[in-house]
Design an enzyme around this catalytic site. Structure first.
Site, short mmCIF file in Angstrom:
data_model
loop_
_atom_site.label_atom_id
_atom_site.label_comp_id
_atom_site.label_asym_id
_atom_site.label_seq_id
_atom_site.Cartn_x
_atom_site.Cartn_y
_atom_site.Cartn_z
N THR B 128 0.81 -1.22 0.00
CA THR B 128 0.00 0.00 0.00
C THR B 128 0.85 1.27 0.00
O THR B 128 1.87 1.36 0.68
CB THR B 128 -0.93 0.00 1.23
OG1 THR B 128 -1.72 -1.18 1.18
CG2 THR B 128 -1.83 1.22 1.26
N SER B 134 -6.95 0.40 -3.02
CA SER B 134 -7.70 -0.62 -3.75
C SER B 134 -7.10 -0.83 -5.14
O SER B 134 -7.08 -1.94 -5.66
CB SER B 134 -9.17 -0.21 -3.88
OG SER B 134 -9.80 -0.28 -2.61
N ASP B 242 -4.59 -14.40 -2.16
CA ASP B 242 -5.42 -15.61 -2.22
C ASP B 242 -5.14 -16.51 -1.02
O ASP B 242 -6.03 -17.17 -0.50
CB ASP B 242 -5.14 -16.40 -3.52
CG ASP B 242 -5.75 -15.70 -4.74
OD1 ASP B 242 -6.53 -14.74 -4.55
OD2 ASP B 242 -5.42 -16.11 -5.88
N ARG B 270 -26.78 -10.43 33.93
CA ARG B 270 -27.44 -9.14 34.12
C ARG B 270 -28.94 -9.31 34.37
O ARG B 270 -29.62 -9.95 33.57
CB ARG B 270 -27.22 -8.29 32.86
CG ARG B 270 -27.98 -6.99 32.83
CD ARG B 270 -27.40 -5.99 33.78
NE ARG B 270 -27.98 -4.67 33.57
CZ ARG B 270 -27.79 -3.65 34.39
NH1 ARG B 270 -27.03 -3.81 35.47
NH2 ARG B 270 -28.33 -2.49 34.13
N GLN B 339 -24.30 -3.55 22.17
CA GLN B 339 -25.71 -3.28 22.43
C GLN B 339 -26.24 -4.14 23.59
O GLN B 339 -26.98 -3.66 24.44
CB GLN B 339 -26.53 -3.54 21.15
CG GLN B 339 -27.96 -3.01 21.22
CD GLN B 339 -28.01 -1.48 21.29
OE1 GLN B 339 -27.07 -0.80 20.89
NE2 GLN B 339 -29.09 -0.96 21.84
N GLY B 343 -24.85 0.14 28.35
CA GLY B 343 -24.00 1.15 29.01
C GLY B 343 -22.64 0.59 29.40
O GLY B 343 -21.60 1.22 29.17
N GLU B 366 -6.33 -5.80 3.47
CA GLU B 366 -6.12 -6.92 2.53
C GLU B 366 -7.25 -6.98 1.50
O GLU B 366 -7.74 -8.04 1.14
CB GLU B 366 -5.92 -8.24 3.26
CG GLU B 366 -4.55 -8.26 3.95
CD GLU B 366 -4.19 -9.60 4.55
OE1 GLU B 366 -4.34 -10.61 3.85
OE2 GLU B 366 -3.74 -9.61 5.70
N GLY B 367 -7.65 -5.82 1.05
CA GLY B 367 -8.75 -5.69 0.10
C GLY B 367 -10.04 -5.38 0.83
O GLY B 367 -10.48 -6.19 1.64
N THR B 368 -10.61 -4.20 0.56
CA THR B 368 -11.89 -3.88 1.20
C THR B 368 -12.92 -4.94 0.81
O THR B 368 -12.74 -5.66 -0.17
CB THR B 368 -12.42 -2.51 0.71
OG1 THR B 368 -12.66 -2.62 -0.70
CG2 THR B 368 -11.44 -1.38 1.00
#
Lengths: 264, 390
Positions: B128, B134, B242, B270, B339, B343, B366-368
């Protein structure tokens, strides 16, 4: 080839031990076994010595039932080269005197060695006697409670022995046995190749006859110790702390405390 | 559930056990601190080396264990379950080593692989650049041949293990006018004159991983360090991806597994409205979805790793599917884990917010995941011609 021998013990993996009320000995059934935690530091130190010296073989020894083979394999997975299991019905119920006799006879059978290592004590019996016992049978010096090794080479060691007030710096020439504390090092996680070696290792089983042990000195009958009663020892009390920042009357309090204890 | 539902050999089980022991005993106690300080886990790297983990992906002729992508992925998954950042000190070295494994000649393998196998040297993969993301073919770093050397000039960025590696797989162009056919791969030793480490990045996640800029200023690289031939560098990079994508997928999978376990435990502990929050359908279905998607991702990741090891001609699109799917699952699972913990999950005292930050990179590097879908879609066109032939 230099040689380091480590003595280990397989112990129950629990602090909640159950005692047989009749014989006053431990009930071992149904409790998973581990290598005595203090022995892990002895194993680690042995492997470090090997890595430092090169051309060194580490042999690990235990006396115990056939299942103790697992503890020896774990030690090999951490880098010990080979192992010996001392197992014989005649060894059963040996006390620390008889056990250290048997282990010293095994050292005799092995022959040459440079350093002997053991944990400071086992977590089941808590006697801390077997290490010094082996050294006594072999007629070599023993340093207990080792928490730092400054220098070690064949025939020489400079180390620290820890006690309540600080530590002693000790030098020894010749052969010696050390019992070690957890402050000495951090035991490694077994390597993959170590684990493979451990699987493949052939571990010989030596009997009383193999090591030429005197039948009168082994097992229950060869053991002078009789357990009268087992109990938890009282917790050791620390010193008192008085803070001058919180309490301006500290000098007075300290003076009266020291008088009370007949120190001044 | 993890790998225990798969038919692992005894050796693979041992590796998983070692990785888990290191993760639980050595990594877990320090992960939050290193996330905060961005310090590199040198001590952990030493333990990886001592435990033979770097040997796994190196052939036995070069002091390795001769195993492959699958075993390395199992290890990466276990490490990432506890810390996706520290796991990169392992997986990043594998990425940097692939060009040597795939394209190194005998002499190069003998020279470079043993110190990687022992953990003495980490490897880094350096493709990169500011203008080559990309569009990886747009490499602007140049390599000019002078006698027995190539002189490299240019800047690489966002390099994993950049500041801590010993060996660097570097892609440079021998003739910009040749475009993609000018790209050439080299192995650069850290001590090479003209090579230096630039700025260290301050990142959202995987903060214990060392990410830096690398500067090549008349960097004199021996011609004997060139991998494959002049102009074959782009192929070296693509073949590397690959093989390496199952590793990123495994990292994502491990992060997702760690977050799901935290959510599952918390939901059972909880209590609100007088009962555990796991008794509420809104929560239990979220966690059921996590488990389901993680298991689906695991099947795909393991399959793609095995195809890579088998050198299957379709391993490229498979590993792209595994990488995109597992990382999308990791993002979804970690967000939902925060989630579930709500909190508490948002606070740094709990590990799930870090897992959420760590997960994001797996959709990017490593590639989007958009590039992964390009790889998959291109392959599907070939699939169509295969279908039509039948």
């Amino acid at each position: 080839m230099k040689k380091v021998i480590v003595f280990i013990k397989q112990v129950p993996d629990t602090s909640e031990l159950k005692i047989d009320p009749v014989t006053n000995t431990m009930i071992r059934e149904g409790v998973p076994s581990i290598i005595n935690p203090f022995d892990m530091y002895a194993i680690e130190e042995a492997v470090r010595i090997k890595e430092k010296w090169g051309d060194t073989e580490v042999t690990v020894i235990t006396m115990g039932p056939p299942q103790a083979d697992a503890a020896l394999r774990e030690a090999i997975s951490m880098g010990c080269d080979n192992a010996v299991l001392l197992s014989d019905r005649k060894f059963a119920a040996s006390d620390t005197w008889a056990t250290s006799y048997v282990l010293s006879k095994a050292v005799g059978k092995i022959g040459e060695y440079d350093v002997l290592l053991a944990g400071k004590q086992a977590t089941d019996g808590d006697t801390a006697q077997v290490g010094p016992g082996i050294a006594t049978w072999l007629g070599i010096p023993c340093i207990t409670y080792v928490n730092n090794i400054e220098e070690i080479k064949p025939g020489y060691v400079k180390l620290h022995r820890m006690h309540d007030e600080g530590y002693d710096v000790i030098e020894i020439e010749g052969k010696f046995l050390l019992t070690v504390l957890k402050e000495l090092n951090e035991p490694r996680i077994a390597s993959f190749r170590g684990k493979m070696n451990a699987k493949k290792a052939e571990i010989p089983v030596w009997t009383a006859e193999d090591i030429g042990a005197d039948p009168a000195k082994i097992g229950f009958m060869g053991s002078p110790t009789r357990v009268v009663k087992a109990f938890s020892p009282p917790v050791k009390q620390g010193g008192i702390k008085i803070s001058a920042e919180e309490d301006p009357s500290v000098p007075e309090k300290l003076k009266s405390y020291l008088r009370e204890k007949l120190i001044i | 559930m993890m790998s225990s539902k798969y038919d692992l050999t005894d050796e693979q089980k041992e590796l998983v056990a070692i990785a888990r022991e290191i993760a639980e005993k050595k990594i877990k106690p320090i992960r939050a601190e290193l996330d905060e300080t961005q310090e590199f886990p040198y001590d952990i790297v030493k333990i990886f080396g001592q435990s033979d983990l770097y040997r796994v992906f190196v052939p036995s002729e070069y002091e390795g264990l001769g195993m492959g992508v699958y075993e390395s992925s199992l290890i990466t998954e276990e490490l990432s379950r506890v810390c996706g950042g520290i796991a990169l000190a392992y997986a990043g070295s594998l990425l940097g080593t692939f060009p040597i494994l795939l394209f190194g000649n005998e002499e190069q393998k003998k020279r470079f692989l043993p110190p990687i196998a022992s953990g003495e040297k980490l490897a880094a993969f350096c493709l990169t650049e500011p203008e080559a993301g990309s569009d990886a073919s747009n490499v602007r770093t140049t390599a000019k041949k002078e006698g027995d050397y190539y002189i490299l000039n240019g800047t690489k960025q966002w390099i994993t293990n950049g500041g801590v590696a010993g060996l660097y797989s570097v892609f440079a162009n021998i003739d910009i006018s040749r475009g993609i056919r000018g790209i050439t791969a080299f192995v650069v030793d850290r001590d090479t004159p003209g090579f230096s480490i630039g700025k260290k990045e301050n990142k959202l996640g995987i903060r214990a991983s060392n990410t830096t800029e690398l500067i090549f200023n008349n960097c004199k690289v021996p011609a004997a360090n060139m991998l494959a031939k002049e102009g074959q560098g782009f192929k070296v990079a693509m073949k590397t991806f690959d093989m390496s994508r199952p590793g990123v997928a495994a990292q994502a999978l491990g992060i997702a597994q760690g977050a799901y376990e935290e959510a599952l435990k918390y939901a059972h502990e909880r209590k609100q409205f007088g009962q555990t929050i796991y008794s509420f359908q809104a929560v239990r279905f979220m966690i059921a979805d996590m488990a389901m998607k993680i298991e689906a991702a695991r099947a795909l990741v393991y399959q793609s790793a095995k195809l890579a090891d088998a050198k299957d001609p379709d391993s490229g699109p498979y590993s792209a599917m595994a990488k995109a799917f597992a990382s999308d699952v990791a993002m979804e699972v970690t967000v939902n884990a925060v989630q579930v913990l709500a909190g508490y999950g948002y606070m740094k005292e709990y590990p799930v917010e870090k897992m959420m930050r760590d997960a994001k990179i797996t959709q990017i590097y490593e590639g989007t995941n958009q590039i992964q879908r390009e790889v998959i879609a291109t392959h599907l066109t070939k699939e169509l011609s295969r279908l039509e032939k039948k």
